[in-house]
Design an enzyme around this catalytic site. Structure first.
Site, mmCIF file in Angstrom:
data_model
loop_
_atom_site.group_PDB
_atom_site.id
_atom_site.type_symbol
_atom_site.label_atom_id
_atom_site.label_comp_id
_atom_site.label_asym_id
_atom_site.label_seq_id
_atom_site.Cartn_x
_atom_site.Cartn_y
_atom_site.Cartn_z
ATOM 1 N N HIS A 1 0.530 -1.126 -0.090
ATOM 2 C CA HIS A 1 -0.440 0.486 0.456
ATOM 3 C C HIS A 1 0.111 1.259 -0.259
ATOM 4 O O HIS A 1 0.555 1.987 0.850
ATOM 5 C CB HIS A 1 -0.520 -0.022 1.330
ATOM 6 C CG HIS A 1 -2.178 -1.123 1.461
ATOM 7 N ND1 HIS A 1 -2.287 -1.833 -0.021
ATOM 8 C CD2 HIS A 1 -2.800 -1.535 2.230
ATOM 9 C CE1 HIS A 1 -3.737 -2.471 0.241
ATOM 10 N NE2 HIS A 1 -3.822 -2.757 1.711
ATOM 11 N N HIS B 1 -9.769 1.970 0.406
ATOM 12 C CA HIS B 1 -9.494 1.179 1.058
ATOM 13 C C HIS B 1 -10.828 1.263 2.378
ATOM 14 O O HIS B 1 -10.192 0.967 3.420
ATOM 15 C CB HIS B 1 -8.216 0.615 1.794
ATOM 16 C CG HIS B 1 -8.162 -0.205 2.342
ATOM 17 N ND1 HIS B 1 -8.439 -0.577 3.208
ATOM 18 C CD2 HIS B 1 -6.734 -1.064 1.807
ATOM 19 C CE1 HIS B 1 -8.073 -1.977 3.805
ATOM 20 N NE2 HIS B 1 -6.833 -2.238 2.662
ATOM 21 N N GLU C 1 -12.061 -3.147 -2.862
ATOM 22 C CA GLU C 1 -10.731 -2.746 -3.906
ATOM 23 C C GLU C 1 -10.603 -2.274 -5.070
ATOM 24 O O GLU C 1 -9.811 -3.368 -5.828
ATOM 25 C CB GLU C 1 -9.231 -2.724 -3.196
ATOM 26 C CG GLU C 1 -9.708 -2.571 -1.674
ATOM 27 C CD GLU C 1 -8.222 -3.016 -0.352
ATOM 28 O OE1 GLU C 1 -6.994 -2.780 -0.902
ATOM 29 O OE2 GLU C 1 -8.603 -4.198 -0.144
HETATM 30 C C1 GLA Z 1 -4.907 -4.954 2.050
HETATM 31 C C2 GLA Z 1 -4.623 -6.464 1.520
HETATM 32 C C3 GLA Z 1 -4.515 -6.981 2.927
HETATM 33 C C4 GLA Z 1 -4.148 -6.342 4.214
HETATM 34 C C5 GLA Z 1 -5.315 -5.111 4.158
HETATM 35 C C6 GLA Z 1 -4.567 -4.252 5.356
HETATM 36 O O1 GLA Z 1 -6.613 -4.938 1.346
HETATM 37 O O2 GLA Z 1 -5.196 -7.276 0.752
HETATM 38 O O3 GLA Z 1 -3.563 -8.282 2.718
HETATM 39 O O4 GLA Z 1 -2.505 -6.499 4.009
HETATM 40 O O5 GLA Z 1 -5.299 -4.336 3.503
HETATM 41 O O6 GLA Z 1 -4.270 -4.934 6.354
#
Ligand code: GLA
Length: 378
Positions: free
Chosen positions: A134, A205, A343
């Site tokens: 991220h 997110h 997402e």
């Molecule tokens: C995303 C990822 C997950 C996790 C979340 C944050 O959605 O796919 O694996 O890292 O973010 O906790």
């Protein structure tokens, strides 16, 4: 003299009445904008409220361009806040589950925190085991965006990410618009340009729970994903590079199915993902056309959400890393699997996977991406 006393008396009385009168709440979610009034990185952080004609309401902050609350009605018109989050800026700075955040420069993981572009190797922060997640240590979720409320429905964000920020090449200018439309859509439009070749995968997110934030589980919600294929991963959640059919596996949501129905199945991708945490390849006839990517339905409240996008994929994350330790805005610790993220995105680790759709952005090109979360009742 008498008149002076009288005037002073009246003024004091007015002041007293005013200070005792209950203040109209700034928003239905009960989020105090003052709790978001802080200077971070030399920039003013604040909270704005968006509304629509049907009484839906969303609050957002420019710290990470985060959705803080989202009030939507159930089938009886009862409103609930259906996203996880905090009621003050300090908690957002302290805890990092990316609640409601804009994600960039790269949504999801890049293997070993590195990639090669035009013969040059770029090194990124390894903030998720040996991998990059991220956008790194200070991704777009943790920077202060410029924010302009355009009208009651619309807020515009801009962020200029410096050349080399978090290891990525090129100065990147990102514009995002969040809109709460009268059709009950939360609509995000992204646009980005760069001055050097770079890679980019922006996403959103929000952690949704259609029962209302702070309730037990999302495993009784009914999910549909318009995807015949997904990208399996290794134990670090890095795609293996394969694109495989969901048919006949617990990954198949092409017919609406309760999330929890097959979650404990003895199926390797589910075990490696600690539950659902996978990139689904959307059924899309032409690239960059809007498709219905997913729907979520809560039979109890009647709340129903559709996700539409022109991106090629969607990450379905079922809240497997929520562990009941983080206390949210209503004072309740968020339990394991008590929210889900959908997402819209390109595939994780695309910069290292030549067979995945490219995430390269070159100077002179404009990255665009639309994501719509639409709310209704059934
Ligand atoms: C995303 C990822 C997950 C996790 C979340 C944050 O959605 O796919 O694996 O890292 O973010 O906790």
């Amino acid at each position: 003299m008498k008149t002076l006393f009288k005037t002073a008396f009246i003024l004091t009385a007015i002041a007293l009445i005013h200070s005792c009168a209950p203040k109209a709440p700034a928003n239905k979610a009960g989020i105090d904008p003052q709790a978001f009034n802080k200077v971070i990185d030399g920039k003013q952080v604040s909270l704005v409220t968006l509304t629509n004609k049907n009484g839906l309401e969303m609050t957002v902050t420019n710290y990470g361009a985060k959705v803080v609350s989202l009030m939507v009605p159930d089938k009886n018109g009862e409103m609930a806040d259906i996203v996880l989050g905090f009621n003050n800026i300090d908690d957002y700075q302290k805890f990092k589950p990316y609640f409601g955040a804009a994600i960039g420069r790269y949504g999801n993981r890049i293997a070993n925190g590195e990639f090669t572009l035009n013969g040059e190797v770029y090194h990124l922060a390894k903030n998720d085991g040996n991998n990059h997640l991220h956008g790194g240590i200070k991704g777009f979720n943790a920077v202060v965006w410029d924010m302009k409320k355009v009208d009651d429905h619309t807020v515009k964000f801009t962020y200029v990410s410096k050349d080399g920020e978090e290891g990525y090449p090129g100065e990147l200018t990102v514009h995002m618009t969040y809109q709460l439309t009268d059709d009950n859509e939360f609509k995000i439009n992204y646009e980005a340009t760069t001055d050097k070749p770079t890679v980019l995968n922006l996403t959103h997110h929000s952690y949704f729970n259609l029962h209302g934030e702070g309730t037990e589980t999302i495993n009784d919600l009914v999910l549909y994903i318009n995807a015949d294929n997904f990208t399996p991963t290794d134990s670090g959640l890095i795609p293996t590079g394969e694109i495989i059919p969901v048919a006949g596996t617990p990954m198949d949501f092409t017919t609406p199915t309760e999330i929890g129905q097959r979650i404990d199945a003895d199926y390797e991708p589910l075990i490696l993902g600690h539950g659902y945490d996978h990139n689904y390849v959307l059924n899309q006839e032409e690239p960059k056309t809007m498709v219905l990517a997913a729907t979520v339905y809560d039979p109890a409240s009647g709340r129903y959400m559709e996700v539409h996008t022109d991106e090629p994929a969607i990450q379905f994350y079922g809240g497997n890393f929520l562990d009941g330790t983080v206390v949210g805005k209503s004072g309740i610790a968020y339990p394991y699997r008590s929210a889900l993220c959908l997402e819209t995105q390109h595939y994780p680790d695309s910069p290292n996977k030549p067979n995945f759709p490219s995430t390269v952005l070159n100077p002179g090109e404009t990255y665009t991406h639309t994501c719509i979360y639409k709310f209704d009742v059934k």
